[in-house]
Design a protein around this motif. Structure first.
Motif, PDB file in Angstrom:
ATOM      1  N   VAL A 212      -4.567  67.759  66.833  1.00 34.29           N
ATOM      2  CA  VAL A 212      -5.818  68.134  66.185  1.00 34.29           C
ATOM      3  C   VAL A 212      -6.956  68.177  67.191  1.00 34.29           C
ATOM      4  O   VAL A 212      -7.784  69.095  67.186  1.00 34.29           O
ATOM      5  CB  VAL A 212      -6.139  67.166  65.031  1.00 34.29           C
ATOM      6  N   GLU A 213      -7.000  67.202  68.095  1.00 34.30           N
ATOM      7  CA  GLU A 213      -8.083  67.156  69.084  1.00 34.30           C
ATOM      8  C   GLU A 213      -7.985  68.304  70.086  1.00 34.30           C
ATOM      9  O   GLU A 213      -8.995  68.861  70.517  1.00 34.30           O
ATOM     10  CB  GLU A 213      -8.060  65.813  69.812  1.00 34.30           C
ATOM     11  N   GLN A 214      -6.758  68.662  70.450  1.00 38.25           N
ATOM     12  CA  GLN A 214      -6.575  69.701  71.467  1.00 38.25           C
ATOM     13  C   GLN A 214      -6.781  71.103  70.910  1.00 38.25           C
ATOM     14  O   GLN A 214      -7.340  71.970  71.585  1.00 38.25           O
ATOM     15  CB  GLN A 214      -5.179  69.586  72.087  1.00 38.25           C
ATOM     16  N   VAL A 215      -6.308  71.321  69.704  1.00 38.68           N
ATOM     17  CA  VAL A 215      -6.393  72.673  69.116  1.00 38.68           C
ATOM     18  C   VAL A 215      -6.937  72.582  67.694  1.00 38.68           C
ATOM     19  O   VAL A 215      -6.298  73.034  66.746  1.00 38.68           O
ATOM     20  CB  VAL A 215      -5.014  73.370  69.120  1.00 38.68           C
ATOM     21  N   GLN A 216      -8.107  72.021  67.538  1.00 39.33           N
ATOM     22  CA  GLN A 216      -8.631  71.758  66.202  1.00 39.33           C
ATOM     23  C   GLN A 216      -8.673  73.014  65.345  1.00 39.33           C
ATOM     24  O   GLN A 216      -8.323  72.990  64.171  1.00 39.33           O
ATOM     25  CB  GLN A 216     -10.021  71.137  66.291  1.00 39.33           C
ATOM     26  N   ASP A 217      -9.097  74.125  65.942  1.00 41.46           N
ATOM     27  CA  ASP A 217      -9.183  75.357  65.163  1.00 41.46           C
ATOM     28  C   ASP A 217      -7.816  75.845  64.702  1.00 41.46           C
ATOM     29  O   ASP A 217      -7.705  76.547  63.698  1.00 41.46           O
ATOM     30  CB  ASP A 217      -9.863  76.457  65.990  1.00 41.46           C
TER      31      ASP A 217
ATOM     32  N   ALA B 266      -5.164  73.727  64.175  1.00 42.17           N
ATOM     33  CA  ALA B 266      -4.380  72.658  63.560  1.00 42.17           C
ATOM     34  C   ALA B 266      -3.955  73.016  62.143  1.00 42.17           C
ATOM     35  O   ALA B 266      -2.811  72.771  61.741  1.00 42.17           O
ATOM     36  CB  ALA B 266      -5.174  71.355  63.562  1.00 42.17           C
ATOM     37  N   LEU B 267      -4.868  73.617  61.362  1.00 44.77           N
ATOM     38  CA  LEU B 267      -4.503  74.001  60.004  1.00 44.77           C
ATOM     39  C   LEU B 267      -3.453  75.105  60.004  1.00 44.77           C
ATOM     40  O   LEU B 267      -2.560  75.124  59.158  1.00 44.77           O
ATOM     41  CB  LEU B 267      -5.738  74.467  59.236  1.00 44.77           C
ATOM     42  N   GLU B 268      -3.562  76.023  60.959  1.00 47.25           N
ATOM     43  CA  GLU B 268      -2.547  77.072  61.063  1.00 47.25           C
ATOM     44  C   GLU B 268      -1.190  76.465  61.393  1.00 47.25           C
ATOM     45  O   GLU B 268      -0.158  76.893  60.859  1.00 47.25           O
ATOM     46  CB  GLU B 268      -2.956  78.083  62.135  1.00 47.25           C
ATOM     47  N   ALA B 269      -1.181  75.446  62.254  1.00 46.76           N
ATOM     48  CA  ALA B 269       0.071  74.753  62.571  1.00 46.76           C
ATOM     49  C   ALA B 269       0.621  74.058  61.329  1.00 46.76           C
ATOM     50  O   ALA B 269       1.834  74.041  61.090  1.00 46.76           O
ATOM     51  CB  ALA B 269      -0.161  73.745  63.690  1.00 46.76           C
TER      52      ALA B 269
ATOM     53  N   ALA C 169      -4.352  66.222  56.973  1.00 48.57           N
ATOM     54  CA  ALA C 169      -5.090  64.986  56.712  1.00 48.57           C
ATOM     55  C   ALA C 169      -5.999  64.630  57.874  1.00 48.57           C
ATOM     56  O   ALA C 169      -7.168  64.268  57.682  1.00 48.57           O
ATOM     57  CB  ALA C 169      -4.113  63.845  56.438  1.00 48.57           C
ATOM     58  N   LEU C 170      -5.495  64.744  59.094  1.00 45.62           N
ATOM     59  CA  LEU C 170      -6.305  64.387  60.258  1.00 45.62           C
ATOM     60  C   LEU C 170      -7.410  65.410  60.486  1.00 45.62           C
ATOM     61  O   LEU C 170      -8.506  65.063  60.953  1.00 45.62           O
ATOM     62  CB  LEU C 170      -5.415  64.251  61.492  1.00 45.62           C
ATOM     63  N   THR C 171      -7.147  66.677  60.168  1.00 46.58           N
ATOM     64  CA  THR C 171      -8.202  67.689  60.246  1.00 46.58           C
ATOM     65  C   THR C 171      -9.309  67.366  59.254  1.00 46.58           C
ATOM     66  O   THR C 171     -10.503  67.444  59.575  1.00 46.58           O
ATOM     67  CB  THR C 171      -7.629  69.084  59.961  1.00 46.58           C
TER      68      THR C 171
ATOM     69  N   PHE D 193      -8.863  70.577  52.950  1.00 45.19           N
ATOM     70  CA  PHE D 193      -8.629  69.878  51.683  1.00 45.19           C
ATOM     71  C   PHE D 193      -7.617  70.649  50.834  1.00 45.19           C
ATOM     72  O   PHE D 193      -6.690  70.071  50.253  1.00 45.19           O
ATOM     73  CB  PHE D 193      -9.959  69.733  50.951  1.00 45.19           C
ATOM     74  N   PHE D 194      -7.780  71.977  50.786  1.00 41.77           N
ATOM     75  CA  PHE D 194      -6.829  72.799  50.041  1.00 41.77           C
ATOM     76  C   PHE D 194      -5.426  72.682  50.633  1.00 41.77           C
ATOM     77  O   PHE D 194      -4.445  72.510  49.905  1.00 41.77           O
ATOM     78  CB  PHE D 194      -7.281  74.260  50.059  1.00 41.77           C
ATOM     79  N   GLN D 195      -5.325  72.771  51.964  1.00 40.17           N
ATOM     80  CA  GLN D 195      -4.025  72.690  52.614  1.00 40.17           C
ATOM     81  C   GLN D 195      -3.379  71.330  52.383  1.00 40.17           C
ATOM     82  O   GLN D 195      -2.161  71.222  52.241  1.00 40.17           O
ATOM     83  CB  GLN D 195      -4.158  72.970  54.114  1.00 40.17           C
ATOM     84  N   LEU D 196      -4.196  70.279  52.329  1.00 40.94           N
ATOM     85  CA  LEU D 196      -3.679  68.943  52.017  1.00 40.94           C
ATOM     86  C   LEU D 196      -3.018  68.956  50.642  1.00 40.94           C
ATOM     87  O   LEU D 196      -1.934  68.376  50.451  1.00 40.94           O
ATOM     88  CB  LEU D 196      -4.819  67.928  52.050  1.00 40.94           C
ATOM     89  N   GLY D 197      -3.663  69.633  49.685  1.00 39.11           N
ATOM     90  CA  GLY D 197      -3.078  69.727  48.352  1.00 39.11           C
ATOM     91  C   GLY D 197      -1.766  70.478  48.339  1.00 39.11           C
ATOM     92  O   GLY D 197      -0.825  70.098  47.625  1.00 39.11           O
TER      93      GLY D 197
END
Length: 693
Positions: free
Chosen positions: A260-265, A267-270, A302-304, A315-319
């Motif tokens: 998340v820290e290295q590729v925050q943008d 991270a959700l795509e991952a 969650a970490l994002t 939040f949506f992706q967490l769901g």
């Protein structure tokens, strides 16, 4: 790569405003299938959405020519969508917009859509292509290519799909294949037990669709439903507190945090990619691999979210991850853990709806979340009132989504499934007449969509499912002819789907299911010997198909087991007891597995286990399907079942336990509810418990 403010600019005549608005809504609401997001299309990397789309010149003020503001809007648009009609040919705006867009060097990104007129004509009152479409910037003449929304041509649904494929830069068949895969999630729980739900009064969809105040009314309805949700949901953990984090070890958290820290943008795509990699594993029954992927996806989301609590996408992706984690627990019959995850998914969605009550996508997501909780309660089997409350809300959220966005083809498609769920719910309390009426409405709804858009394969699937459900209800009423008619039509639709998706295991499985159910109806209608013989090669083909899979999903084994037991019944009818016992032994293994999966729930009296044990008891061959351990305890657990099939299972158990009075009482109850399933009629003809007053 050039950054554009708008994905597309819709060029249209004011006479065609209604269809322009429909296309605008469809494009802005469209979610790109996740397996395409991040891949390379003809025009570059594919994003998750197609919005914003510019359509209204009124936003630019009272301009009388292509002035500075309008030029800016065209320059800021990646594509130009031209709505072609006789009115468009007469419009002074549209030719200018096409020429200006071509001068910007984007002639290859002009997409034509025929909505009226005759595309074969260049001149005359019914010609539809603006003149500027016939000549490129170099002066070369050519015939325009266009999607065609007219009835009898592509139709609205397929025409819109062609337009979307053009915007994404992918072949139409690739887009349609991905959209087909996307609907898997919407139907993942359709094989669950019938719902225990009483008749429900529905909103009048027609009334709300016609209302001039529908959006304001929709938001009011959402507010009312959100207040009601506080009593429907039983939230014990705050999902924003990320309680699941404690289940990860320190090393897992460290690696994910580093990502998340290295590729925050990214991270959700991952996270989405991990989820997409887990879905095929889940589909094939490899639940361990699927769970590992879904848990990794959850952790990244969650970490994002932890780093930015206001990130709604996180939040949506967490769901979404909670949903898939819950689905695996559900398949493992770990119902407490499944409820925890499904409840988190529902609460996350509720908060998204609360933050944006006019967003129909969140509203429909709420319907999905509630439906999953409803099916979970079915498997618990002891709170029909709660199931009623949950599933009524799910249906109403689906309807509210259509209030907010009337005519949306996705929401219309989902409405048919909501009606089908209600029919299953009514069967859950053995309200056969009510279930039939609701299913008639479901079939009519799906048939109208199918007839309007025959090239839309989703409608093939949905109509096939609705017909299959109505066939089951006709069978429970003892109407073999109508059941067989619906099954035949459903089978035809599924076979047409298989021609497009020949490797789809779900479709192959359903085709075999429909064939088996047809043979069952034929056999009980007086052709038992012929049907039993025809059954055998179909069952062998089914078993071979599943043997070829590395991992077999439990629902496929349950379907095969049910069909084997149908053949056992037909062999018993013809007096072929030795072959019946042999077939029963083949069915027993998967039936026992099904019992073990359900043994942790209140619905441990798995109908397949009870049916196989009953047939072995009737044949006098208990080794073919011995009863499960704690049989008497299972028979005594809980209140009397309310569903037709639950009562039939209880009747079988009462006969095996020599509880004749209880068996007679159950038979009277089934008769009062007009239940006349062939298996029940066979019991009545062999045991003197029916017709007793």
């Amino acid at each position: 790569m050039t950054e554009y403010r708008y994905k597309a600019f819709i060029s249209y005549s004011h006479e065609d405003r209604a269809i322009a608005e429909w296309i605008h809504r469809g494009l802005e609401a469209y979610r790109v299938p996740r397996r395409l997001v991040g891949t390379d299309g003809e025009h570059g990397r594919i994003d998750s959405r197609l919005r914003p789309v510019f359509m209204d010149r009124q936003d630019l003020g009272a301009a009388h020519s292509l002035d500075h503001e309008l030029r800016q809007a065209l320059e800021a648009s990646e594509f130009l969508i031209v709505l072609c009609s006789p009115a468009a040919v007469r419009s002074r705006w549209i030719d200018e917009e096409i020429r200006l867009f071509a001068e910007l060097g984007r002639w290859h990104k002009v997409l034509a859509v025929v909505i009226d007129g005759d595309p074969e004509l260049r001149d005359g009152p019914t010609a539809c292509f603006p003149r500027a479409l016939y000549q490129d910037p170099e002066g070369r003449e050519h015939e325009p290519l266009a999607s065609d929304l007219r009835p009898g041509a592509d139709g609205r649904r397929l025409g819109l799909q062609k337009l979307i494929a053009g915007l994404l830069g992918v072949p139409l068949d690739v887009l349609r294949r991905r959209e087909h895969q996307r609907i898997v999630r919407r139907r993942v729980l359709l094989g669950a037990a019938a719902l225990a739900l009483a008749a429900v009064g529905l909103f009048s969809l027609f009334f709300w669709s016609e209302s001039s105040q529908r959006r304001d009314s929709g938001e009011t309805l959402v507010a009312m439903k959100l207040n009601e949700l506080r009593t429907v949901l039983d939230v014990k953990e705050d999902p924003e507190g990320l309680p699941r984090l404690v289940s990860y070890d320190a090393e897992e958290r460290r690696r994910a945090r580093q990502t998340v820290e290295q590729v925050q943008d990214a991270a959700l795509e991952a996270s989405r990619l991990m989820e997409e990699q887990g879905i095929p594993a889940w589909e094939s029954g490899d639940l361990g691999t699927a769970m590992a992927q879904f848990r990794r996806a959850w952790l990244l989301s969650a970490l994002t979210l932890q780093s930015d609590p206001d990130d709604q996408e996180a939040f949506f992706q967490l769901g979404q991850s909670e949903f898939w984690i819950g689905r695996v627990h559900y398949d493992r019959a770990e119902l407490d853990e499944a409820e925890r995850a499904f409840m988190a998914y529902a609460e996350i969605t509720r908060r998204l709806v609360q933050s944006e009550p006019d967003n129909p996508q969140w509203v429909l997501e709420m319907a999905y979340a509630l439906t999953n909780l409803g099916y979970l309660e079915i498997d618990r089997g002891n709170r029909p009132e709660r199931v009623l409350q949950i599933m009524q809300s799910a249906l109403e959220y689906n309807q509210i989504a259509l209030v907010l966005d009337p005519g949306n083809p996705i929401y219309e498609g989902e409405l048919g499934q909501s009606l089908a769920n209600l029919a299953s719910a009514q069967m859950g309390v053995c309200d056969i007449d009510g279930a039939l009426a609701t299913t008639e409405e479901s079939v009519s709804h799906e048939l109208a969509l199918f007839n309007d858009q025959r090239d839309n394969l989703d409608h093939h699937w949905n109509l096939a499912a609705a017909l299959g459900k109505r066939a089951a209800i006709h069978s429970s009423l003892g109407d073999a002819a109508r059941s067989a008619r619906d099954l035949s039509q459903s089978l035809d639709l599924l076979q047409s789907l298989r021609s497009t998706y020949p490797e789809d295991l779900e479709i192959q499985n359903l085709i075999l299911d429909r064939k088996a159910r047809l043979l069952r109806e034929q056999g009980f209608a007086g052709q038992a010997e012929v049907a039993a013989e025809a059954f055998q090669p179909e069952l062998e083909r089914w078993e071979t198909m599943l043997d070829e899979q590395e991992v077999v999903a439990p629902r496929f084994l349950r379907d095969l087991t049910m069909s084997r037991l149908s053949r056992v019944e037909l062999l018993v009818l013809t007096g072929q007891h030795d072959e019946a016992a042999a077939e029963l032994r083949r069915a027993h293994g998967s039936a026992a597995s099904s019992y073990r999966q359900a043994s942790g729930s209140a619905s441990a009296a798995n109908p397949l286990v009870v049916k196989s044990a009953f047939l072995a008891w009737h044949l006098g061959t208990p080794d073919a399907a011995p009863p499960p351990q704690h049989w008497e305890n299972m028979a005594e657990a809980g209140d009397r079942p309310r569903s037709c099939l639950g009562q039939l299972s209880a009747l079988r158990m009462a006969l095996m336990l020599d509880e004749k009075e209880s068996a007679e009482s159950l038979a009277r109850q089934l008769e009062s509810q007009k239940f006349a399933d062939p298996s029940y009629r066979w019991i009545c003809s062999n045991y003197s418990v029916c017709g007793v007053r």
